[in-house]
Design a protein around this motif. Structure first.
Motif, PDB file in Angstrom:
ATOM      1  N   ASP A  32       5.462  12.529  -5.562  1.00  0.00           N
ATOM      2  CA  ASP A  32       5.818  11.214  -6.109  1.00  0.00           C
ATOM      3  C   ASP A  32       5.450  11.182  -7.587  1.00  0.00           C
ATOM      4  OD1 ASP A  32       6.752   9.879  -3.744  1.00  0.00           O
ATOM      5  OD2 ASP A  32       4.687   9.957  -3.023  1.00  0.00           O
ATOM      6  N   ASN A  60      12.330   8.618   6.039  1.00  0.00           N
ATOM      7  CA  ASN A  60      12.629   9.655   5.056  1.00  0.00           C
ATOM      8  C   ASN A  60      13.802  10.508   5.489  1.00  0.00           C
ATOM      9  OD1 ASN A  60      10.459   8.831   3.726  1.00  0.00           O
ATOM     10  ND2 ASN A  60       9.337  10.767   3.788  1.00  0.00           N
ATOM     11  N   THR A 104       2.811  10.926   5.331  1.00  0.00           N
ATOM     12  CA  THR A 104       2.464  11.554   6.599  1.00  0.00           C
ATOM     13  C   THR A 104       1.290  12.518   6.409  1.00  0.00           C
ATOM     14  OG1 THR A 104       4.739  11.352   7.326  1.00  0.00           O
ATOM     15  CG2 THR A 104       3.389  12.995   8.458  1.00  0.00           C
ATOM     16  N   LYS A 124      10.404  14.871  -5.706  1.00  0.00           N
ATOM     17  CA  LYS A 124      11.038  15.524  -4.553  1.00  0.00           C
ATOM     18  C   LYS A 124      12.406  14.891  -4.296  1.00  0.00           C
ATOM     19  CE  LYS A 124       8.111  12.442  -1.859  1.00  0.00           C
ATOM     20  NZ  LYS A 124       6.861  12.273  -1.168  1.00  0.00           N
ATOM     21  N   ARG A 168       0.861  -1.196   0.000  1.00  0.00           N
ATOM     22  CA  ARG A 168       0.000   0.000   0.000  1.00  0.00           C
ATOM     23  C   ARG A 168       0.894   1.243   0.000  1.00  0.00           C
ATOM     24  NH1 ARG A 168       2.347   2.870   3.451  1.00  0.00           N
ATOM     25  NH2 ARG A 168       2.450   2.245   5.576  1.00  0.00           N
TER      26      ARG A 168
HETATM   27  P1  AMP Z   1       6.565  10.148   4.746  1.00  0.00           P
HETATM   28  O1  AMP Z   1       6.762  11.525   4.265  1.00  0.00           O
HETATM   29  O2  AMP Z   1       7.530   9.666   5.758  1.00  0.00           O
HETATM   30  O3  AMP Z   1       5.203   9.979   5.165  1.00  0.00           O
HETATM   31  O4  AMP Z   1       6.811   9.215   3.487  1.00  0.00           O
HETATM   32  C1  AMP Z   1       5.937   9.257   2.406  1.00  0.00           C
HETATM   33  C2  AMP Z   1       6.623   8.841   1.161  1.00  0.00           C
HETATM   34  O5  AMP Z   1       7.043   7.479   1.256  1.00  0.00           O
HETATM   35  C3  AMP Z   1       5.728   8.874  -0.035  1.00  0.00           C
HETATM   36  O6  AMP Z   1       5.572  10.173  -0.565  1.00  0.00           O
HETATM   37  C4  AMP Z   1       6.438   7.936  -0.977  1.00  0.00           C
HETATM   38  O7  AMP Z   1       7.507   8.592  -1.617  1.00  0.00           O
HETATM   39  C5  AMP Z   1       6.989   6.893  -0.023  1.00  0.00           C
HETATM   40  N1  AMP Z   1       6.166   5.683   0.023  1.00  0.00           N
HETATM   41  C6  AMP Z   1       5.270   5.306   0.950  1.00  0.00           C
HETATM   42  N2  AMP Z   1       4.753   4.093   0.645  1.00  0.00           N
HETATM   43  C7  AMP Z   1       5.344   3.699  -0.511  1.00  0.00           C
HETATM   44  C8  AMP Z   1       5.264   2.544  -1.344  1.00  0.00           C
HETATM   45  N3  AMP Z   1       4.487   1.520  -1.037  1.00  0.00           N
HETATM   46  N4  AMP Z   1       6.016   2.525  -2.456  1.00  0.00           N
HETATM   47  C9  AMP Z   1       6.824   3.541  -2.785  1.00  0.00           C
HETATM   48  N5  AMP Z   1       6.970   4.642  -2.032  1.00  0.00           N
HETATM   49  C10 AMP Z   1       6.242   4.720  -0.908  1.00  0.00           C
END
Ligand code: AMP
Ligand code: MCA
Length: 518
Positions: free
Chosen positions: A396, A422, A316, A413, A312
């Motif tokens: 993304d 991240n 955040t 990004k 999935r």
């Molecule tokens: P965060 O900002 O820590 O919430 O991370 C969110 C980011 O994690 C998203 O914008 C994606 O770039 C990456 N992400 C989350 N889940 C996936 C997934 N299943 N496949 C690829 N990227 C993901």
């Protein structure tokens, strides 16, 4: 644009109502237990969180206040989050590994009424909280030590709810790093939390029989909100481990029905000789997210266990956006269709036009009840991340195939995802550039067998300076949480630049792509 089917608003309760309903309907059902023998029924959860809420109220915390929680992963940490949910205080989770300067920044930015820290760290952290203007500091440790736990024990388990909560009130402020190097607090509302957990509980078929094996940290959306709220919404249970350890996790699969992990968890599990159909027979669902799950990992896990991992996609700022189906095909390399009630569209990064044809790559945008209320005290940044018609820009890059499945193909990004965490290069570059002898630096990610991507730095010394890789990593270690530290620092004569003088990270990624793959 693709939008999932809608969910009925009447099926979505306020998060505080989950606690009350579960206590009323399943008082003796286990909400959470630990391998060390601690257990909380839904009735004890209700009492324990009400006592903690009462203790917070006695210390002057009220609805709308921020509660900064730098607490070890523990039963107490879960209770504290739920106490805040019930009283309408904004929960601000903070990594216990945050460096002093990161902690200082988060306190100044969120301006909490109270900061809660581990008992053993109070002496070191109190001056930081003090300088940041936080007037109240209490301690909370695992196993009931700490001043807040003591106060909770002598407080009454009164209903902590100040009347009806408003769906659009902020429930949690979760910090996420930014392109500028400065973390931003994402304001997640009660309606965001409630709708997303309701949708996930249904999509992933959670029931009162389920036991979620919880190995994730409690300071990210994944472990805090996605995991705990889905359990609360479905009155199921958690088996809470303090951290991920592949050998230990393998032993606990026989007591669990659902596992939520990041790709690094799965690649590490594949190194366990005992990973086989018998060891995983009790688990009905393996979920992966937070970073791309390599197709080989997906296939190898199926070969070894017979389970098809369900991938999935979340953020955040938006909680969960898409999910492979529970019943339909779970496609390796895809994050599945949008969840019910959530819209995902692809726009052309140059022209900004919405792509209507399948399989065209563009930037992914999201809209729905899961999308946050904005960045804390930063309306300018918030406005910049939304389109004129109200869609959130994820940063993304992806495409939507003919079957409506979303495929993430990259990131617009400048972000490195290491072990599901991240890391924004700018934050690390700012620290590197401040070191004596460093002229300039560039931080980038390259494939890493354990963490997916390894944070890597190229630094150019000032004329006549000599730089040591170990000394640089050690110096950064005092300034940044350790998962952000470069695994390697390469001392180079110059950085590759394009005709405009802009550093070409793609050239660095290409040049050093095999650094960790031997
Ligand atoms: P965060 O900002 O820590 O919430 O991370 C969110 C980011 O994690 C998203 O914008 C994606 O770039 C990456 N992400 C989350 N889940 C996936 C997934 N299943 N496949 C690829 N990227 C993901
Ligand atoms: C630990 N280390 C790391 C990482 N984690 N290095 C790079 N990347 C990491 N992610 C370093 C430590 O600093 C330490 O180095 C050494 O590795 C061992 O530390 P330890 O604590 O033992 O690490 P670990 O237990 O092996 O942790 C690896 C981990 C962990 C299990 C993959 O990072 C983890 O739990 N990741 C999941 C994070 C997560 O929940 N992400 C969700 C965010 P040294 O010895 O030098 O100090 S994204 C999100 O929430 C959105 C909404 C979503 O879609 O889910």
């Amino acid at each position: 644009m693709r939008t999932g089917s809608t969910i009925s608003a009447s099926s979505v309760a306020d998060p505080a109502e989950w606690i009350e309903r579960n206590e009323r309907e399943h008082p003796h059902r286990l909400f959470l237990r630990t391998p060390t023998g601690r257990g909380l029924s839904y009735q004890t959860l209700s009492n324990g969180s009400a006592r903690l809420a009462c203790a917070l109220t006695r210390r002057g915390v009220t609805t709308g206040d921020r509660v900064a929680a730098r607490v070890e992963k523990s039963v107490e940490a879960v209770l504290l989050y739920i106490a805040c949910l019930r009283m309408g205080a904004l929960y601000v989770p903070i990594d216990v590994g945050a460096s002093p300067q990161e902690f200082d920044y988060l306190l100044r930015d969120s301006s909490p009424r109270i900061a809660i820290v581990p008992p053993g760290e109070a002496d070191a952290l109190e001056p930081i909280a003090d300088r940041a203007g936080v007037q109240l500091l209490e301690t909370l440790g695992a196993d009931g030590e700490g001043s807040l736990s003591r106060l909770a024990r002598v407080s009454e388990p009164e209903d902590p709810s100040p009347g009806a909560h408003q769906p659009h009130s902020v429930a949690a402020l979760v910090y996420t790093s930014g392109t500028t190097g400065r973390s931003k607090g994402a304001m997640l509302t009660r309606a965001n939390l409630a709708s997303n957990a309701t949708v996930l509980a249904e999509a992933w078929r959670f029931s009162g029989e389920d036991v979620l094996l919880h190995v994730l940290p409690l300071f990210h959306v994944h472990g805090l909100l996605t995991a705990i709220n889905t359990v609360l919404a479905s009155a199921s249970s958690i088996l809470l481990l303090p951290k991920f350890d592949s050998a230990e996790v393998l032993q606990h699969f026989k007591e669990a029905t659902v596992f939520m992990g990041v790709p690094t968890h799965y690649t590490r599990l594949l190194h366990e000789a005992g990973l086989n159909p018998e060891a995983t027979a009790h688990v009905r669902l393996f979920v992966s997210g937070s970073a791309p799950l390599p197709i080989e990992t997906h296939q190898e896990f199926f070969r070894r266990t017979g389970h098809v991992i369900l991938e999935r996609y979340g953020m955040t700022e938006t909680l969960m956006n898409t999910s492979n189906p529970y019943d339909g095909p779970r496609v390796p390399g895809s994050v599945g269709p949008p969840l019910p009630g959530i819209g995902i569209r692809v726009t052309n990064p140059e022209g900004g036009a919405v792509e209507r044809k399948p399989d065209v790559i563009g930037t992914l945008e999201v809209s729905g009840p899961n999308v946050f209320a904005g960045y804390w005290r930063d309306p300018g940044k918030t406005a910049g991340e939304f389109t004129a018609d109200g869609w959130f820009r994820t940063g993304d890059l992806g495409r939507i195939d003919r079957d409506g499945y979303v495929h993430i193909v990259g990131r617009a990004k400048d972000l490195v995802i290491s072990g599901g965490c991240n890391v924004y290069p700018r934050e690390v570059e700012l620290e590197l550039d401040a070191l004596p002898g460093v002229l300039e630096s560039a931080v980038f990610g390259v494939p890493h067998p354990d963490f997916g991507e390894g944070v890597t730095a190229a630094v150019v010394p000032k004329s006549g300076a000599s730089l040591s890789e170990d000394a640089i990593i050690e110096a950064l270690g005092a300034r940044l949480a350790h998962y952000k530290l470069p695994k390697r620092v390469l001392v180079v004569a110059e950085l590759p630049r394009n005709a405009m003088g802009k550093v070409q990270k793609s050239a660095l990624r290409e040049r050093h792509g095999g650094l960790y793959l031997s």
